[in-house]
Motif scaffolding. Structure first.
Motif, PDB file in Angstrom:
ATOM      1  N   ILE A   1       0.833  -1.199   0.000  1.00 49.42           N
ATOM      2  CA  ILE A   1       0.000   0.000   0.000  1.00 49.42           C
ATOM      3  C   ILE A   1       0.869   1.251   0.000  1.00 49.42           C
ATOM      4  O   ILE A   1       0.460   2.290  -0.450  1.00 49.42           O
ATOM      5  CB  ILE A   1      -0.968  -0.009   1.188  1.00 49.42           C
ATOM      6  N   SER A   2       2.091   1.192   0.435  1.00 53.89           N
ATOM      7  CA  SER A   2       2.941   2.377   0.456  1.00 53.89           C
ATOM      8  C   SER A   2       3.173   2.954  -0.932  1.00 53.89           C
ATOM      9  O   SER A   2       3.247   4.161  -1.095  1.00 53.89           O
ATOM     10  CB  SER A   2       4.284   2.073   1.120  1.00 53.89           C
ATOM     11  N   ALA A   3       3.287   2.110  -1.955  1.00 51.38           N
ATOM     12  CA  ALA A   3       3.482   2.600  -3.315  1.00 51.38           C
ATOM     13  C   ALA A   3       2.263   3.407  -3.748  1.00 51.38           C
ATOM     14  O   ALA A   3       2.388   4.484  -4.334  1.00 51.38           O
ATOM     15  CB  ALA A   3       3.741   1.447  -4.275  1.00 51.38           C
ATOM     16  N   LYS A   4       1.081   2.911  -3.469  1.00 49.80           N
ATOM     17  CA  LYS A   4      -0.142   3.645  -3.783  1.00 49.80           C
ATOM     18  C   LYS A   4      -0.169   4.964  -3.019  1.00 49.80           C
ATOM     19  O   LYS A   4      -0.541   6.005  -3.572  1.00 49.80           O
ATOM     20  CB  LYS A   4      -1.367   2.811  -3.435  1.00 49.80           C
ATOM     21  N   SER A   5       0.208   4.929  -1.767  1.00 47.43           N
ATOM     22  CA  SER A   5       0.213   6.140  -0.945  1.00 47.43           C
ATOM     23  C   SER A   5       1.166   7.179  -1.501  1.00 47.43           C
ATOM     24  O   SER A   5       0.837   8.369  -1.564  1.00 47.43           O
ATOM     25  CB  SER A   5       0.621   5.803   0.494  1.00 47.43           C
ATOM     26  N   GLN A   9       0.087  10.771  -2.960  1.00 48.75           N
ATOM     27  CA  GLN A   9       0.704  11.964  -2.372  1.00 48.75           C
ATOM     28  C   GLN A   9       1.286  12.866  -3.450  1.00 48.75           C
ATOM     29  O   GLN A   9       1.055  14.080  -3.462  1.00 48.75           O
ATOM     30  CB  GLN A   9       1.800  11.546  -1.403  1.00 48.75           C
ATOM     31  N   GLU A  10       2.040  12.290  -4.356  1.00 47.47           N
ATOM     32  CA  GLU A  10       2.700  13.084  -5.388  1.00 47.47           C
ATOM     33  C   GLU A  10       1.699  13.677  -6.378  1.00 47.47           C
ATOM     34  O   GLU A  10       1.883  14.803  -6.843  1.00 47.47           O
ATOM     35  CB  GLU A  10       3.755  12.248  -6.110  1.00 47.47           C
ATOM     36  N   MET A  11       0.643  12.940  -6.682  1.00 49.50           N
ATOM     37  CA  MET A  11      -0.395  13.484  -7.554  1.00 49.50           C
ATOM     38  C   MET A  11      -1.071  14.671  -6.875  1.00 49.50           C
ATOM     39  O   MET A  11      -1.272  15.725  -7.499  1.00 49.50           O
ATOM     40  CB  MET A  11      -1.424  12.401  -7.904  1.00 49.50           C
ATOM     41  N   LEU A  12      -1.416  14.526  -5.606  1.00 46.94           N
ATOM     42  CA  LEU A  12      -2.057  15.618  -4.881  1.00 46.94           C
ATOM     43  C   LEU A  12      -1.132  16.824  -4.767  1.00 46.94           C
ATOM     44  O   LEU A  12      -1.580  17.970  -4.887  1.00 46.94           O
ATOM     45  CB  LEU A  12      -2.488  15.155  -3.488  1.00 46.94           C
ATOM     46  N   ASN A  13       0.144  16.580  -4.555  1.00 44.01           N
ATOM     47  CA  ASN A  13       1.106  17.687  -4.482  1.00 44.01           C
ATOM     48  C   ASN A  13       1.203  18.444  -5.805  1.00 44.01           C
ATOM     49  O   ASN A  13       1.604  19.606  -5.825  1.00 44.01           O
ATOM     50  CB  ASN A  13       2.488  17.181  -4.073  1.00 44.01           C
ATOM     51  N   PRO A  52      12.648  -0.191  -4.619  1.00 43.45           N
ATOM     52  CA  PRO A  52      11.677  -0.970  -3.879  1.00 43.45           C
ATOM     53  C   PRO A  52      11.702  -0.710  -2.376  1.00 43.45           C
ATOM     54  O   PRO A  52      10.780  -1.089  -1.670  1.00 43.45           O
ATOM     55  CB  PRO A  52      12.111  -2.411  -4.151  1.00 43.45           C
ATOM     56  N   ASP A  53      12.735  -0.062  -1.863  1.00 41.49           N
ATOM     57  CA  ASP A  53      12.865  -0.040  -0.401  1.00 41.49           C
ATOM     58  C   ASP A  53      12.974   1.351   0.223  1.00 41.49           C
ATOM     59  O   ASP A  53      13.366   1.473   1.382  1.00 41.49           O
ATOM     60  CB  ASP A  53      14.063  -0.895   0.022  1.00 41.49           C
ATOM     61  N   ARG A  54      12.614   2.392  -0.513  1.00 37.48           N
ATOM     62  CA  ARG A  54      12.701   3.739   0.052  1.00 37.48           C
ATOM     63  C   ARG A  54      11.341   4.443   0.066  1.00 37.48           C
ATOM     64  O   ARG A  54      11.267   5.659   0.152  1.00 37.48           O
ATOM     65  CB  ARG A  54      13.712   4.564  -0.736  1.00 37.48           C
ATOM     66  N   LEU A  55      10.269   3.669   0.001  1.00 34.96           N
ATOM     67  CA  LEU A  55       8.923   4.241  -0.037  1.00 34.96           C
ATOM     68  C   LEU A  55       8.599   5.012   1.238  1.00 34.96           C
ATOM     69  O   LEU A  55       8.129   6.148   1.180  1.00 34.96           O
ATOM     70  CB  LEU A  55       7.880   3.146  -0.261  1.00 34.96           C
ATOM     71  N   ALA A  56       8.843   4.396   2.376  1.00 35.11           N
ATOM     72  CA  ALA A  56       8.456   5.000   3.649  1.00 35.11           C
ATOM     73  C   ALA A  56       9.136   6.343   3.883  1.00 35.11           C
ATOM     74  O   ALA A  56       8.511   7.275   4.388  1.00 35.11           O
ATOM     75  CB  ALA A  56       8.764   4.043   4.801  1.00 35.11           C
ATOM     76  N   GLU A  60       5.003  11.638   3.223  1.00 34.30           N
ATOM     77  CA  GLU A  60       4.896  12.791   4.116  1.00 34.30           C
ATOM     78  C   GLU A  60       3.940  12.524   5.270  1.00 34.30           C
ATOM     79  O   GLU A  60       3.826  13.341   6.174  1.00 34.30           O
ATOM     80  CB  GLU A  60       4.423  14.003   3.312  1.00 34.30           C
ATOM     81  N   GLY A  61       3.254  11.393   5.251  1.00 34.18           N
ATOM     82  CA  GLY A  61       2.300  11.036   6.307  1.00 34.18           C
ATOM     83  C   GLY A  61       2.150   9.537   6.370  1.00 34.18           C
ATOM     84  O   GLY A  61       2.981   8.795   5.853  1.00 34.18           O
ATOM     85  N   ASP A  62       1.073   9.102   6.979  1.00 30.45           N
ATOM     86  CA  ASP A  62       0.795   7.672   7.082  1.00 30.45           C
ATOM     87  C   ASP A  62       0.320   7.130   5.740  1.00 30.45           C
ATOM     88  O   ASP A  62      -0.341   7.847   4.977  1.00 30.45           O
ATOM     89  CB  ASP A  62      -0.285   7.409   8.129  1.00 30.45           C
ATOM     90  N   PRO A  63       0.602   5.868   5.443  1.00 29.18           N
ATOM     91  CA  PRO A  63       0.082   5.257   4.220  1.00 29.18           C
ATOM     92  C   PRO A  63      -1.450   5.208   4.256  1.00 29.18           C
ATOM     93  O   PRO A  63      -2.050   5.159   5.335  1.00 29.18           O
ATOM     94  CB  PRO A  63       0.646   3.841   4.224  1.00 29.18           C
ATOM     95  N   VAL A  64      -2.060   5.228   3.075  1.00 27.57           N
ATOM     96  CA  VAL A  64      -3.515   5.088   3.030  1.00 27.57           C
ATOM     97  C   VAL A  64      -3.901   3.706   3.518  1.00 27.57           C
ATOM     98  O   VAL A  64      -3.112   2.758   3.441  1.00 27.57           O
ATOM     99  CB  VAL A  64      -4.085   5.331   1.601  1.00 27.57           C
ATOM    100  N   SER A  65      -5.106   3.597   4.034  1.00 22.58           N
ATOM    101  CA  SER A  65      -5.610   2.296   4.471  1.00 22.58           C
ATOM    102  C   SER A  65      -7.010   2.116   3.888  1.00 22.58           C
ATOM    103  O   SER A  65      -7.682   3.087   3.543  1.00 22.58           O
ATOM    104  CB  SER A  65      -5.632   2.200   5.995  1.00 22.58           C
TER     105      SER A  65
END
Length: 72
Positions: A1-5, A9-13, A52-56, A60-65
Motif C-alpha cells: 500500500i505504500s506505493a499507492k500512498s 501523495q505526489e499526484m495531490l502535491n 523498492p525499499d525507500r517508499l516509507a 509525508e504522512g501515514d500510508p492510506v488504508s
C-alpha cells in the motif's frame, strides 16, 4: 500500500486528485489534461526512485488504508 500512498501523495502535491484512477470528461480542458499528464510523469518518477525499499522515507504522512474493512 505504500506505493499507492506515495503515488497519491505526489499526484495531490501536483494538484491532481488521484484515487486509483482518473476520469476525464468533456468538462476538462486541454490544460487540465496537460496538468494530469505532467503530474503522472512526476509522480511515477518519484515512485521509480523510491522503489523498492525507500517508499516509507518519501511519504509525508501515514500510508492510506482501506476505507471498508471486513467485520471480525
Amino acid at each position: 500500500i505504500s506505493a499507492k500512498s506515495l503515488l497519491q501523495q505526489e499526484m495531490l502535491n501536483s494538484g491532481v486528485l488521484y484515487n486509483d484512477s482518473n476520469f476525464i470528461s468533456y468538462a476538462h480542458t486541454e490544460a487540465d489534461i496537460d496538468l494530469a499528464v505532467e503530474a503522472y510523469r512526476g509522480a511515477f518518477g518519484v515512485l521509480g526512485e523510491a522503489l523498492p525499499d525507500r517508499l516509507a522515507e518519501r511519504l509525508e504522512g501515514d500510508p492510506v488504508s482501506p476505507a471498508f474493512r471486513t467485520p471480525s
